[in-house]
Write an enzyme that holds these catalytic residues in place. Structure first.
Site, mmCIF file in Angstrom:
data_model
loop_
_atom_site.group_PDB
_atom_site.id
_atom_site.type_symbol
_atom_site.label_atom_id
_atom_site.label_comp_id
_atom_site.label_asym_id
_atom_site.label_seq_id
_atom_site.Cartn_x
_atom_site.Cartn_y
_atom_site.Cartn_z
ATOM 1 N N CYS A 140 0.769 -1.146 -0.425
ATOM 2 C CA CYS A 140 -0.237 -0.402 0.127
ATOM 3 C C CYS A 140 0.538 1.319 0.191
ATOM 4 O O CYS A 140 0.571 2.333 -1.278
ATOM 5 C CB CYS A 140 -0.659 0.192 1.127
ATOM 6 S SG CYS A 140 -0.164 -0.438 2.689
ATOM 7 N N HIS A 220 -2.004 5.196 6.530
ATOM 8 C CA HIS A 220 -0.720 5.577 6.509
ATOM 9 C C HIS A 220 -0.943 7.826 6.004
ATOM 10 O O HIS A 220 -1.369 7.691 5.089
ATOM 11 C CB HIS A 220 0.260 5.361 5.712
ATOM 12 C CG HIS A 220 0.245 4.032 5.709
ATOM 13 N ND1 HIS A 220 0.650 2.633 7.259
ATOM 14 C CD2 HIS A 220 -0.280 2.640 4.996
ATOM 15 C CE1 HIS A 220 0.212 1.699 6.420
ATOM 16 N NE2 HIS A 220 -0.416 1.246 5.469
#
Ligand code: NAD
Length: 341
Positions: A140, A220
């Site tokens: 990711c 994130h």
């Protein structure tokens, strides 16, 4: 129709299955689970044939009201291609099975580059997948980095990248993991694995990454600095992002300045599972200093950004759509992915 099996029906696998089912040129021939769980009930609810890793557990599934179509090998035999979304390290062990059955396979970022020998990102290297049996969609964080670096490299050239990742501690349902009250250097040494991972897709990019894990579950946050080769302006960079179909802009006017508010936003947009499939670049953070120094913050939804990449990777390996932009357009349209901003 491309027949797709999803081996490992967890956080990534269940999203890939729904994304495959939404495509006009693909169908889900089966998903696999190791044990009875809430996700197994979701597979039944969605109508995906359920296969299991170990047939000795068949009666436990049937007692729970879950019909078992067969074992993983039977699922693979019914498929043209398998998306392996088993936990990191498990996927590698499945490779001999895919080789024996002569099936094309896609692994996720939890496996090393060498498992597939080819790492994938739709905008960066779609055409290199042609004729290959195996590919790996980078993680990711790496997907988010590759998208933004590649876009600016194409437009202005990239001399050097520094990226600092503030990583979510666990996925929302991952009750076994922490941290609860700590900022964990991940790792203490520099670089983190993300820089070398980006180089598996963009080998010519000079990049250093640092990462730490914080107690949050949704997204994130990246702080990125790039030295560009050509002088440019903030407006020109924003135009590149506005023209990119997997880079979204978190507009200044929304007032959003955290992962929590961005989550609320994707939820209110009606995105399935609140998924942010695109990079979420904070408009107000986009800066150019001295003509060539680029800075920004971007949010990366760990559960979601790799999903459209898996779909494009299926077409790239199968060789059914030659033009990357055409595949990306098909994937985005079927998902309802219109980049925010
Ligand atoms: P997960 O634990 O949520 O799901 C894995 C699933 O695989 C589970 O349903 C488990 O029951 C099943 N499974 C385990 N062993 C199996 C076996 N031998 N055969 C069949 N199924 C088996 O994991 P995840 O978060 O979806 O991660 C999958 C992969 O995707 C990993 O490589 C991970 O690094 C990568 N990835 C995860 C994220 C994320 O944020 N969760 C983001 C990008 C990439």
């Amino acid at each position: 129709m491309i027949k797709v099996a999803i081996n490992g029906y967890g956080t990534i696998g269940k999203r890939v299955a729904d994304a495959v089912a939404a495509q006009p040129d693909m169908e889900v021939v089966g998903v696999s689970k190791t044990s009875v769980s809430a996700e197994a009930y979701i597979a039944k609810e969605r109508g995906y044939p359920l296969y299991i890793a170990d047939l000795a557990k068949k009666s436990a599934f049937e007692k729970a009201g879950l019909e078992v179509a067969g074992d993983v090998e039977a699922m693979l035999k019914a498929a043209d291609i398998v998306v392996d979304a088993t936990p990191g390290g498990v996927g590698e062990k499945n490779k001999p099975l895919y080789e024996r059955l002569g099936k094309k396979a896609i692994w996720q970022g939890g496996e090393g580059h060498e498992v597939a020998g080819f790492s994938f990102n739709a905008h960066a290297n779609y055409n290199e997948a042609a004729g290959k049996q195996f590919a790996r969609v980078v993680s990711c964080n790496s997907t988010g980095l590759v998208r933004i670096i590649h876009a600016l490299d194409q437009a202005f050239g990239v001399e050097r990248v520094l990226a600092v990742m503030v990583r979510r501690g666990a996925d929302p349902s991952d009750v076994k993991r922490g941290p609860i009250d700590a900022i964990v250097l991940n790792p203490v040494t520099i670089p983190s694995h993300h820089g070398p991972d980006v180089k598996t897709v963009l080998p010519h990019i000079n990049i250093v990454t640092l990462a730490m894990i914080v107690p949050t579950t949704f997204m994130h946050m990246h702080s990125i600095q790039m030295e560009l080769k050509k002088e440019t302006t903030r407006d020109a960079v924003l135009k590149v992002f506005e023209g990119h179909n997997r880079i979204g802009l978190v507009r200044k006017a929304t007032g959003i300045k955290s992962n929590a508010e961005l989550r609320e936003y994707t939820q209110d947009l009606g995105r399935p599972r609140t998924d942010l499939w695109e990079n979420g670049v904070f408009e107000d953070s986009v800066s150019i200093l001295d003509g060539k120094e680029f800075y920004c913050f971007q949010a990366i939804h760990q559960e979601a950004d790799v999903i459209p990449e898996n779909i494009d990777c299926i077409r790239a390996l199968m060789g059914t759509v030659k033009d990357p932009e055409e595949s990306i357009r098909m994937t985005n349209e079927a998902l309802g992915l219109v980049a925010i901003g």
